[in-house]
Design a protein around this motif. Structure first.
Motif, PDB file in Angstrom:
ATOM      1  N   PRO A 113      53.331  71.691  57.995  1.00 58.41           N
ATOM      2  CA  PRO A 113      52.552  72.743  58.653  1.00 58.41           C
ATOM      3  C   PRO A 113      53.430  73.880  59.164  1.00 58.41           C
ATOM      4  CG  PRO A 113      52.782  70.849  60.098  1.00 58.41           C
ATOM      5  CD  PRO A 113      53.358  70.439  58.780  1.00 58.41           C
ATOM      6  N   ASP A 115      54.732  76.532  61.730  1.00 55.61           N
ATOM      7  CA  ASP A 115      54.761  76.584  63.189  1.00 55.61           C
ATOM      8  C   ASP A 115      54.878  78.004  63.725  1.00 55.61           C
ATOM      9  OD1 ASP A 115      57.594  77.301  63.403  1.00 55.61           O
ATOM     10  OD2 ASP A 115      58.038  75.224  62.924  1.00 55.61           O
ATOM     11  N   SER A 169      47.362  84.134  68.027  1.00 53.99           N
ATOM     12  CA  SER A 169      47.332  82.798  67.425  1.00 53.99           C
ATOM     13  C   SER A 169      46.419  82.839  66.216  1.00 53.99           C
ATOM     14  CB  SER A 169      46.813  81.761  68.431  1.00 53.99           C
ATOM     15  OG  SER A 169      47.750  81.556  69.456  1.00 53.99           O
ATOM     16  N   ARG A 171      45.088  80.578  62.432  1.00 56.70           N
ATOM     17  CA  ARG A 171      44.990  79.311  61.721  1.00 56.70           C
ATOM     18  C   ARG A 171      44.759  79.616  60.250  1.00 56.70           C
ATOM     19  NH1 ARG A 171      39.642  78.245  60.653  1.00 56.70           N
ATOM     20  NH2 ARG A 171      38.100  79.345  61.914  1.00 56.70           N
ATOM     21  N   SER A 180      39.889  71.139  60.992  1.00 57.89           N
ATOM     22  CA  SER A 180      40.234  72.084  62.050  1.00 57.89           C
ATOM     23  C   SER A 180      41.730  72.336  62.023  1.00 57.89           C
ATOM     24  CB  SER A 180      39.807  71.527  63.415  1.00 57.89           C
ATOM     25  OG  SER A 180      40.158  72.426  64.441  1.00 57.89           O
ATOM     26  N   ALA A 182      45.450  73.763  62.832  1.00 59.21           N
ATOM     27  CA  ALA A 182      46.159  74.030  64.082  1.00 59.21           C
ATOM     28  C   ALA A 182      46.346  75.531  64.276  1.00 59.21           C
ATOM     29  CB  ALA A 182      47.513  73.330  64.045  1.00 59.21           C
ATOM     30  N   ARG A 183      46.344  75.935  65.533  1.00 54.50           N
ATOM     31  CA  ARG A 183      46.597  77.336  65.864  1.00 54.50           C
ATOM     32  C   ARG A 183      48.099  77.569  65.904  1.00 54.50           C
ATOM     33  NH1 ARG A 183      42.154  78.175  70.749  1.00 54.50           N
ATOM     34  NH2 ARG A 183      40.313  77.739  69.481  1.00 54.50           N
ATOM     35  N   THR A 184      48.502  78.677  65.301  1.00 57.73           N
ATOM     36  CA  THR A 184      49.918  78.969  65.115  1.00 57.73           C
ATOM     37  C   THR A 184      50.210  80.385  65.587  1.00 57.73           C
ATOM     38  OG1 THR A 184      49.886  77.547  63.157  1.00 57.73           O
ATOM     39  CG2 THR A 184      51.766  79.019  63.405  1.00 57.73           C
TER      40      THR A 184
END
Length: 204
Positions: A113, A115, A169, A171, A180, A182-184
């Protein structure tokens, strides 16, 4: 790393490293510089695109970084440092067997994922994951940007049009309603800060 490469390293442990022979383009193409003049020479060579699937696969399996962020191809016992025209990983987007969008590297590996995302003044989109820094291939840039959403699910159009956009942020929308993401964090990055921020060396 291939077993044959590990065996060659053990048999010939002190082979000097080389530079100037191999580069990775911003579109994920390996380029050979047959006279070793791939960078920092007055007669720098543009390089020849490597097209053999066997050689491309061999380079990809034996492509690594040292502790200083210098990327190299371990060619048997010899380390061949790579000039990076974009980033260590060049990223594209495709779909998995279930039709979900995913990021893939120029070597065919899943990436993520993520980051952190960054956009530079030239419109290049960079990402960072545990695997290292990535640059989205310009051919897939539109698809990746379209798949990125703000934390509340909105496209990034408004953010791009702000005169001085602050960090947000985001996604990555995979297209799976049951997933769902993750918010990045995403922000802007000066062109001269790319290497220091993402932790790699373009000209090792």
């Amino acid at each position: 790393m291939d077993d044959q490469v590990l065996a060659a390293m053990a048999r010939w442990p002190n082979v000097p490293a080389v530079r100037g022979w191999l580069s990775l383009s911003a579109r994920g193409q390996w380029r050979l510089h047959p006279h070793g003049r791939g960078w920092d020479t007055p007669d720098e060579e543009p390089g020849e695109t490597i097209s053999s699937p066997q050689i491309i696969g061999f380079i990809g399996r034996n492509y690594l970084a040292d502790d200083a962020g210098r990327w190299f191809f371990q060619n048997g016992p010899q380390r061949v440092y790579v000039r990076l025209d974009g980033a260590p990983w060049i990223l594209g987007m495709d779909a998995d067997a279930q039709g979900r969008s995913r990021l893939r590297t120029h070597t065919g590996q899943d990436y993520g994922p993520v980051d952190h995302w960054w956009l530079d003044p030239g419109g290049r989109l960079y990402a960072r994951s545990a695997a290292g820094a990535g640059l989205v291939n310009d051919r897939d840039l539109g698809r990746v940007v379209d798949a990125l959403r703000t934390a509340d699910g909105q496209p990034l159009d408004d953010w791009f049009e702000r005169p001085d956009p602050a960090g947000i942020s985001v996604r990555l929308d995979s297209g799976d309603p049951g997933c769902s993401a993750a918010r990045t964090p995403m922000g802007l990055l000066a062109a001269d800060a790319v290497e220091a921020t993402l932790g790699f060396v373009r000209l090792p």
